[in-house]
Enzyme design. Sequence first.
Site, PDB file in Angstrom:
ATOM      1  N   CYS A 159       0.849  -1.198   0.000  1.00 35.84           N
ATOM      2  CA  CYS A 159       0.000   0.000   0.000  1.00 35.84           C
ATOM      3  C   CYS A 159       0.883   1.246   0.000  1.00 35.84           C
ATOM      4  O   CYS A 159       0.622   2.228  -0.690  1.00 35.84           O
ATOM      5  CB  CYS A 159      -0.890   0.035   1.244  1.00 35.84           C
ATOM      6  SG  CYS A 159      -1.902  -1.428   1.488  1.00 35.84           S
ATOM      7  N   CYS A 187       2.485   3.256  -3.214  1.00 37.03           N
ATOM      8  CA  CYS A 187       1.753   4.339  -3.888  1.00 37.03           C
ATOM      9  C   CYS A 187       1.330   5.426  -2.908  1.00 37.03           C
ATOM     10  O   CYS A 187       1.445   6.611  -3.192  1.00 37.03           O
ATOM     11  CB  CYS A 187       0.500   3.804  -4.575  1.00 37.03           C
ATOM     12  SG  CYS A 187       0.820   2.658  -5.910  1.00 37.03           S
ATOM     13  N   CYS A 225      -7.481  -1.799  -5.270  1.00 36.95           N
ATOM     14  CA  CYS A 225      -6.037  -1.565  -5.177  1.00 36.95           C
ATOM     15  C   CYS A 225      -5.289  -2.895  -5.143  1.00 36.95           C
ATOM     16  O   CYS A 225      -4.308  -3.079  -5.847  1.00 36.95           O
ATOM     17  CB  CYS A 225      -5.692  -0.767  -3.922  1.00 36.95           C
ATOM     18  SG  CYS A 225      -5.735   1.010  -4.153  1.00 36.95           S
ATOM     19  N   CYS A 262     -35.281  -1.504   8.856  1.00 40.78           N
ATOM     20  CA  CYS A 262     -34.245  -0.874   9.684  1.00 40.78           C
ATOM     21  C   CYS A 262     -34.894   0.175  10.587  1.00 40.78           C
ATOM     22  O   CYS A 262     -34.579   0.302  11.762  1.00 40.78           O
ATOM     23  CB  CYS A 262     -33.201  -0.182   8.808  1.00 40.78           C
ATOM     24  SG  CYS A 262     -32.471  -1.216   7.539  1.00 40.78           S
ATOM     25  N   HIS A 298     -34.354   1.206  14.506  1.00 38.23           N
ATOM     26  CA  HIS A 298     -33.331   2.240  14.677  1.00 38.23           C
ATOM     27  C   HIS A 298     -33.836   3.669  14.505  1.00 38.23           C
ATOM     28  O   HIS A 298     -33.136   4.609  14.819  1.00 38.23           O
ATOM     29  CB  HIS A 298     -32.159   1.957  13.734  1.00 38.23           C
ATOM     30  CG  HIS A 298     -31.485   0.657  14.044  1.00 38.23           C
ATOM     31  ND1 HIS A 298     -30.787   0.450  15.213  1.00 38.23           N
ATOM     32  CD2 HIS A 298     -31.423  -0.517  13.363  1.00 38.23           C
ATOM     33  CE1 HIS A 298     -30.313  -0.786  15.226  1.00 38.23           C
ATOM     34  NE2 HIS A 298     -30.689  -1.396  14.123  1.00 38.23           N
ATOM     35  N   CYS A 334     -28.266  -7.971  11.199  1.00 40.73           N
ATOM     36  CA  CYS A 334     -29.557  -7.321  11.463  1.00 40.73           C
ATOM     37  C   CYS A 334     -30.660  -7.927  10.594  1.00 40.73           C
ATOM     38  O   CYS A 334     -31.743  -8.224  11.087  1.00 40.73           O
ATOM     39  CB  CYS A 334     -29.458  -5.822  11.181  1.00 40.73           C
ATOM     40  SG  CYS A 334     -29.308  -4.803  12.659  1.00 40.73           S
TER      41      CYS A 334
END
Lengths: 109, 281
Positions: B96, B99, B134, B197, B201, B242
């Site tokens: 990594c 670059c 990458c 959801c 939440h 979930c």
Amino acid sequence: MADGVKPRVKAPKKAAAGEVVTIKCLISHKMESGQRKDGDGNKIPRSIINRFTCDFNGKSVIDVAMEPAISTNPYFQFEATVPEAGEFKFTWYDDDGSVYEESKRVAIG
Amino acid sequence: MKIKAVTAIAAVLLSTSVFADEDAELVVNGEIEMVTKTAAPAHLSDALDEVLSGWRFRSDETQLMQMDDFDNPGMVAVDAAAEAWDAVEGSEGKSCASCHGDVADSMVGVRAVYPKWNDAAEEVRTLAMQINDCRENKMGAEKYGYTSGDMAAMEALISVQSRGMPVNVAIDGPVQATWEAGKDLYYTRTGQLDLSCASCHEQNYGNMIRADHLSQGQINGFPVYRLKNAKLNTAHARFKGCVRDTRAETFKPGSAEFIALELYVASRGNGLSVEAPSVRN
């Protein structure tokens, strides 16, 4: 030496003479208990840290015998009195014979 | 009436002793000040007044673990990823760092704006997708599993560089269609339990779900170290958990559905600080 083993210690750099300080120690280690089996049913050999010690200026502060039931990345937190300036030396003993060391200097002030 | 007033006072006293300090502030290592409560972003103002980090819903002990990097078990993974950052892997002989140089310089602010649009690929990319792009195309290395430990650790390492910065995910322009799809998913009921959801939440945060407090389901702290499984968990792994708990067939981590959902859920936390790796139960 097992993979990814790294000792870490957090201790104050300075303390008053006679002060009780908190020291935190953690070593990343997989702590393989020796009681598990792999996918083929073969026993995975035990590989744990079996002893942990801390010395201050050559005097023993703590000496811990560790057993297989202790989880991954064992963590110890304890208190130690700092009578004078000096060095805490921490040592972890691995089943495979490796010894991992770390030290922290404490100044009085 | 008098009895009622006394009960109310007792309830207040009880709640302060049982629950975490409502006014506690999250400061990591005594220096990084985190925003754990702020006005809801404009797109969410119809549904919520305030957005709250999951940190606020946890017990004192769990909160404390996140306030010091030594106590935060997620930082062990960050250390491991820091080594992986410098390790050469794959056919191109690159790491990594080849670059991107020092992670502490090049990755500042990155976590705060992901998922985001990638012009060249013409798609919404999550941080995990970018890491794997990458690895595959620049390094010639094998991709990390989408929710693997290696991936979670690398995400955590990148996230740490943005700690304390506000989440600021774009929701308009080229990402808008994906964002709308994510929003649809958020409000779609699934499974035998017929829950969306939002059922938990949005409508019930702060209430108990079995022995636990429901949070707002913010993902500003992901990847998160969970005490229940003692490892770093990625957002998609959590989504999967979930959805499974609604007794539905789940989408796959890394699927188009979860990418859209991640973008939408991340945008609900715009304004909260990047906390990763956070500590939750």
